[in-house]
Design a protein around this motif. Structure first.
Motif, short mmCIF file in Angstrom:
data_model
loop_
_atom_site.label_atom_id
_atom_site.label_comp_id
_atom_site.label_asym_id
_atom_site.label_seq_id
_atom_site.Cartn_x
_atom_site.Cartn_y
_atom_site.Cartn_z
N UNK C 155 5.42 -23.99 22.95
CA UNK C 155 5.72 -23.02 21.69
C UNK C 155 6.90 -23.43 20.83
N UNK C 156 8.00 -23.98 21.44
CA UNK C 156 9.00 -24.62 20.65
C UNK C 156 8.60 -25.69 20.01
N UNK C 157 7.79 -26.56 20.69
CA UNK C 157 7.06 -27.99 19.93
C UNK C 157 6.35 -27.57 18.70
N UNK C 161 9.68 -27.07 16.41
CA UNK C 161 10.16 -28.56 16.16
C UNK C 161 9.32 -29.41 15.47
N UNK C 162 8.15 -28.60 14.86
CA UNK C 162 7.40 -29.11 13.82
C UNK C 162 6.16 -29.53 14.24
N UNK C 163 5.76 -29.30 15.52
CA UNK C 163 4.43 -29.59 15.99
C UNK C 163 3.42 -28.92 14.98
N UNK C 164 3.54 -27.84 14.40
CA UNK C 164 2.65 -27.33 13.31
C UNK C 164 3.75 -27.10 12.31
N UNK C 165 4.79 -26.48 12.40
CA UNK C 165 5.73 -26.13 11.46
C UNK C 165 7.00 -26.00 12.22
N UNK C 166 8.18 -25.74 10.95
CA UNK C 166 9.39 -25.31 11.52
C UNK C 166 9.69 -24.09 11.26
N UNK C 167 9.28 -23.06 11.81
CA UNK C 167 9.09 -21.41 11.58
C UNK C 167 10.37 -21.01 12.25
N UNK C 168 10.50 -21.41 13.31
CA UNK C 168 11.65 -20.76 14.05
C UNK C 168 12.70 -21.77 14.43
N UNK C 169 13.93 -21.28 14.73
CA UNK C 169 14.92 -22.33 15.25
C UNK C 169 14.61 -22.59 16.77
N UNK C 170 14.85 -23.85 17.28
CA UNK C 170 14.76 -24.33 18.59
C UNK C 170 15.52 -23.51 19.68
N UNK C 171 16.75 -23.54 19.35
CA UNK C 171 17.66 -22.91 20.32
C UNK C 171 18.71 -22.05 19.94
N UNK C 195 12.71 -14.48 18.63
CA UNK C 195 11.12 -14.38 18.73
C UNK C 195 10.31 -15.33 19.69
N UNK C 196 10.71 -16.76 19.50
CA UNK C 196 9.87 -17.42 20.60
C UNK C 196 10.39 -17.24 22.02
N UNK C 197 11.35 -17.04 22.53
CA UNK C 197 11.61 -16.59 23.67
C UNK C 197 10.79 -15.28 24.27
N UNK C 198 10.92 -14.33 23.22
CA UNK C 198 10.12 -13.21 23.57
C UNK C 198 8.74 -13.44 23.60
N UNK C 199 8.15 -14.03 22.69
CA UNK C 199 6.60 -14.63 22.75
C UNK C 199 6.25 -15.10 23.95
N UNK C 270 14.96 -18.65 28.88
CA UNK C 270 16.28 -18.70 28.13
C UNK C 270 16.91 -19.93 28.21
N UNK C 271 16.56 -20.71 29.41
CA UNK C 271 17.14 -22.08 29.71
C UNK C 271 16.53 -23.05 28.61
N UNK C 272 15.16 -22.86 28.67
CA UNK C 272 14.43 -23.65 27.58
C UNK C 272 14.87 -23.69 26.38
#
Lengths: 306, 328, 330
Positions: C155-157, C161-171, C195-199, C270-272
């Motif tokens: 999900x982060x990627x 990180x821009x795999x699809x887009x930069x919609x969310x911050x990475x960390x 959002x991403x950790x939650x997702x 959380x670590x990721x």
């Protein structure tokens, strides 16, 4: 033996009697194979798992670059480097082969260990009943409430070096509760059946009753439990290794993912560092779960029609 | 008027193929009559009973016709049947002990069920409570959960609930097999009482236990391997049965009060033939002590005396062996 | 009902007791003196050495008999004293935990509840419609078979990180440079980081609940009371209502059993995402050999899980009428 007779009587209740009858043991085995070969979930699930297991066994034959041979760093997947190379130029495919081996090994140890512990305690608890049961049940509930991974982290925090074997055993020590609950309940229902009472009356020892009368009657069930625990252990091990708590110096799918995160796979867009190990885990564990559902349908006539 | 079943054929679809569990069955039950349907487990009696009220997804009607009170009962049309269920045709199931939703109070469940069928619970309540008392229960069981009731109490509750709307046809499926002997007698008396008070018009009692039929049934129909074997008044079936199978069933009757395993009736060696590919001719042939060459053909079900029919070549004088019923 | 809850409470107290004892035993079982291991690190920070050494010796109290050590461990525990953190020296462990716990709760509570709710609903729908079932079942199994770290990385990627887009911050828990402050910019930053950790947590748990509910409903629809209702012509609306309600009960038990797994998932997630919750903190504690902090977080998580379990028990009593009536009938 009366065993199969009673089993069949309860299993076939409500279903039309399509020639149920004589030669029960042979029939059942035949019936099992008959439905097993026709169950798509079982076939697909088992094939996927087998494919990965075979790959883990024979994979080293296809490895072209040793674990420590440096090539061009951060190379994209290609004909020479099937899964590309890592930050320092090591072959990811090689890491994948050895990592898969270790992950399956740890999962197997975890699954076997948890099944054995849960089986032993579940049998004793369900067979003995009374205070022993009460005590073991409380122990199980306590263990069930403590989050397994958190306990593992606590242990690993103090125990600095683990080996794959110890890792598997530690995982077994935190996941056996599931199997014990299930096996305890099953043993309860089996103990109340006639044939166990008969064996008890005829003066057989508890241990031999459990081994000879109860365990065989639950073998299919035990196998289902083992499959689930095998899959669960692989997942737990992946998280454990990802946190850097796994065996030092080894290679596993979890460690590959940890390395990917540590070496900034995300900003570097080097997706091949973490996609293969994670996908392999999902495939193997998903295959195991699918096979579990399929086997359940095969063993349990009530589910066959669905 | 009553119930008329004419050449009914029901098959079960299994993974190995179709099984004709009810094969060419014809009989009728008069108003006010209690008919017993007996046979070994797997002979198709429960399939027959269930087909009259609710066909399983695996069941198919292959032929025949069912008439209740002069009108056809659309048994293979699940949607049309829904309207008949409970109001016109009702069932006391085999599993009465677990038939009540465990997480609903008895009264609440009945009220929700009635309301879902378009009835007003309030106006039905006095009659419901009257019947609860009639079967010797206290009216406050309506406020209880099923786990608070004993097995016998649950059985009685289910019996009243099933007959609450005074159905024309009541199917009582193995209702005594889970009960002890004294409760069995009480349940039998309740069936008679329901008939006498006109709660139900016609009753079909399905059982493998002939002793309960001796108590409640007016007529008895014996089935064997999906086919009719014999039908007559109760005293005739018990006293002077003609079909060898019936004779063996009667002679193997245990002393009153002794229950036997449903699967093996003591006294008749062997098992019923598989229904997936039934043998041709009389299906009892392999176990019959009187089998002879004519039994290779299917015996017709003929009336040998008024009200007494039997399917056996020993009693089918003057009937020529005709081709058996075609396969499913 | 009182018996039921009392019994549960007793088990929870016992669990806490055992967990706390484990907390005390483990450092003493480890080969080698953990203090010596620590000292090597702490020596690097001049000035703190003496204070920490005294603190450690006092708390571990290796010079005293074991029962005395054990008793003083409990005494300190009852005073809310979990020791001093090394990772965040010289803060007390309790206040370090307090800084991180809100992030974890903000992550876990919505993830658990929403996944449970949505999973149950979708599972129930899948049990009704074959077409939906054909997607829900495989997707559900894939999700439950996915390792948390992988889904988090994926999900982060893809989304950060821009795999699809930069919609969310990475960390992180909120953007650098922002000060904790209840204005829109800060709240928005919190939300996007959350959002991403939650997702991740939501998706894995969702798959499990959906499959569980689907299987349970199918099982309920094959049960005797369902057949009876159908035989009496009850409309499928009523039948499904009963099946859903009854299937909720084992799902609720499952929720209590699943809490530990979800907490484990939260740690990895959380670590990721370097999300500043307790999972991230425990990771730091292990990495820094901060035993007090490690022990403190462990106990804290246990208490949280026990409290959540007790809440589930109470809800169960409310939902299942059978626990409320005394089981007296045969």
């Amino acid at each position: 033996m009366t065993v199969l007779g009673t089993d069949e009587a309860t299993a076939d209740r409500g279903a039309p009697v399509a020639g149920a009858g004589a030669g029960a043991p042979k029939r059942r085995r035949f019936e099992f194979l008959y439905f097993a070969l026709r169950n798509k979930k079982l076939i697909i699930g088992l094939s996927v798992v087998l494919l990965f297991v075979l790959f883990a066994i024979f994979g080293p034959l296809f490895v072209q670059h040793p674990l420590t041979a440096y090539g061009p760093p951060r190379h994209t997947p290609s004909g020479t480097y099937y899964f590309g190379t890592d930050y320092f130029g090591l072959d990811v495919f090689t890491q994948f082969v050895y990592g898969l081996r270790e992950s399956l090994f740890v999962g197997l140890i975890g699954g076997c260990g948890a099944t054995v512990i849960g089986m032993t305690l579940g049998f004793i608890s369900g067979y003995k009943g009374g205070l022993i049961d009460e005590g073991l049940n409380v122990l199980c509930n306590v263990e069930l409430t403590i989050p397994g991974l958190v306990l593992l982290i606590l242990i690993a925090g103090f125990l600095h070096h683990t080996s794959p074997l110890i890792e598997g055993l530690l995982i077994a020590c935190t996941t056996w509760t599931w199997s014990m609950r299930a096996i305890r309940a099953q043993t309860f229902s089996l103990v109340s059946r006639d044939f166990v009472g008969l064996a008890r009356l005829s003066g057989e020892k508890s241990r031999s009753i459990i081994v000879r009368e109860i365990a065989p009657n639950m073998s299919s069930y035990l196998f289902l439990v083992f499959i689930l625990l095998f899959g669960g252990s692989i997942l737990v091990a992946a998280s454990f290794d990802f946190l850097g708590l796994g065996p030092a110096g080894g290679m596993s799918l979890g460690i590959m993912m940890m390395n990917a995160a540590d070496w900034s796979a995300l900003p570097l867009h080097t997706w091949w560092w973490f996609v293969p190990p994670g996908a392999a885990i999902t495939c193997v564990v998903g295959g195991l779960y699918l096979a579990n559902v399929g086997l359940d349908e095969v063993f349990n006539p009530k589910l066959r029609e669905l | 008027m009553g119930l008329k079943v004419d050449q009914l054929r029901i098959c079960y679809r299994t993974l190995r193929g179709d099984v004709t569990a009810v094969d060419d069955v014809t009989f009728d039950i008069a108003d006010g009559e209690i008919m017993g349907l007996a046979g070994e487990s797997g002979c198709g009696k429960s399939t027959l009973g269930n087909s009259l009220i609710r066909m399983d997804v695996r069941m198919r009607q292959l032929g025949g016709r069912v008439e209740l009170d002069g009108a056809e009962l659309p048994i293979s049309d699940a949607r049309a049947m829904r309207d008949y269920r409970f109001k016109v045709v009702s069932i006391i199931p085999q599993y009465a002990m677990s038939a009540l939703n465990p997480t609903r109070r008895v009264g609440k469940m009945v009220s929700e069920l009635l309301r879902s069928r378009g009835f007003d619970y309030k106006s039905a309540l006095p009659e419901f409570e009257r019947r609860v008392k009639l079967v010797g229960l206290d009216a406050d069981i309506l406020k209880r959960y099923p786990i608070e009731l004993s097995g016998g109490m649950k059985q009685r509750v289910v019996m009243i609930v099933s007959t609450l709307l005074n159905p024309s046809l009541l199917i009582a499926d193995e209702i005594t097999s889970a009960l002890d002997v004294s409760t069995q007698r009480a349940v039998g008396e309740m069936l008679l009482e329901f008939r006498d008070r006109n709660f139900v018009k016609t009753t079909m009692v399905i059982t493998h236990d002939l002793s309960i039929l001796a108590q409640v049934a007016d007529t008895i129909l014996i089935m064997y391997a999906g086919k009719l074997a014999e039908k007559a008044r109760t005293d005739v079936v018990i006293g002077s049965p003609l079909h060898p199978y019936t004779q063996l069933l009667i002679s193997s009757l245990p002393e009153v009060g002794v229950r036997h395993d449903e699967h093996t009736l003591v006294g008749i060696p062997g098992r019923p033939p598989p229904l997936l590919n039934p043998p041709s001719g009389c299906r009892f042939r392999d176990r019959c002590p009187f089998a002879f060459d004519r039994c290779a053909a299917d015996p017709p079900f003929v009336e040998v005396q008024p009200g007494h029919s039997v399917a056996c070549w020993l009693h089918a004088d003057g009937v020529s062996p005709a081709g058996g019923a075609e396969q499913c | 009902m009182r018996r039921y809850l009392l019994r549960k409470l007793l088990i929870y107290i016992l669990t806490f007791f055992i967990a706390a004892t484990l907390d005390w035993v483990l450092p003493r079982l480890v080969p080698g003196n953990p203090i010596q291991q620590l000292l090597a690190k702490i020596e690097l920070q001049p000035g703190t050495y003496n204070a920490t050494y005294k603190l450690y010796m006092h708390s571990f109290g290796f010079d005293r008999p074991w029962w005395d050590q054990y008793l003083s461990f409990w005494k300190a525990l009852f005073h809310g004293n979990l020791g001093i953190s090394i990772y965040d020296f010289p803060k007390p462990v309790t206040s370090v935990i307090a800084d991180y716990v809100l992030f974890t709760l903000a992550l876990l509570i919505p993830a658990i509840l929403l996944a449970y709710y949505a999973g149950n609903k979708v599972g129930a729908m899948a049990a009704r419609r074959k077409s939906l079932d054909n997607t829900v079942l495989p997707v559900g199994y894939l999700l439950t078979a996915t390792a948390y770290p992988w889904l988090a990385l994926l999900l982060a990627f893809l989304l950060a990180a821009g795999g699809i887009g930069h919609f969310f911050p990475i960390s992180g828990g909120f953007a650098y440079g922002l000060l904790p402050n209840w204005d829109w910019a800060f709240v928005w930053s919190l939300m996007t980081h959350w959002f991403l950790p939650f997702l991740t947590l939501f998706l894995v748990a969702f798959g499990g609940w959906a499959i569980g509910m689907r299987n349970l409903i199918i099982y309920e629809l094959e049960s005797d009371y369902t057949h009876y209702l159908e035989a009496l012509g009850a409309p499928s609306r009523l039948v499904r209502k009963y099946a859903y309600r009854n299937a909720m009960l084992p799902q609720l038990t499952g929720l209590a059993l699943q809490l530990g797994v979800i907490v484990g998932g939260a740690i990895v997630t959380e670590v990721t995402f370097a999300y500043p919750g307790l999972g991230y903190l425990i990771f730091q504690a292990v990495g820094n050999d901060d035993y007090f902090l490690l022990q403190g977080i462990f106990l804290f998580i246990i208490v949280g899980v026990l409290a959540a379990n007790f809440i589930v028990d109470i809800v169960y009593v409310i939902v299942d009428p059978r626990t409320r009536v005394g089981i007296s009938g045969a």
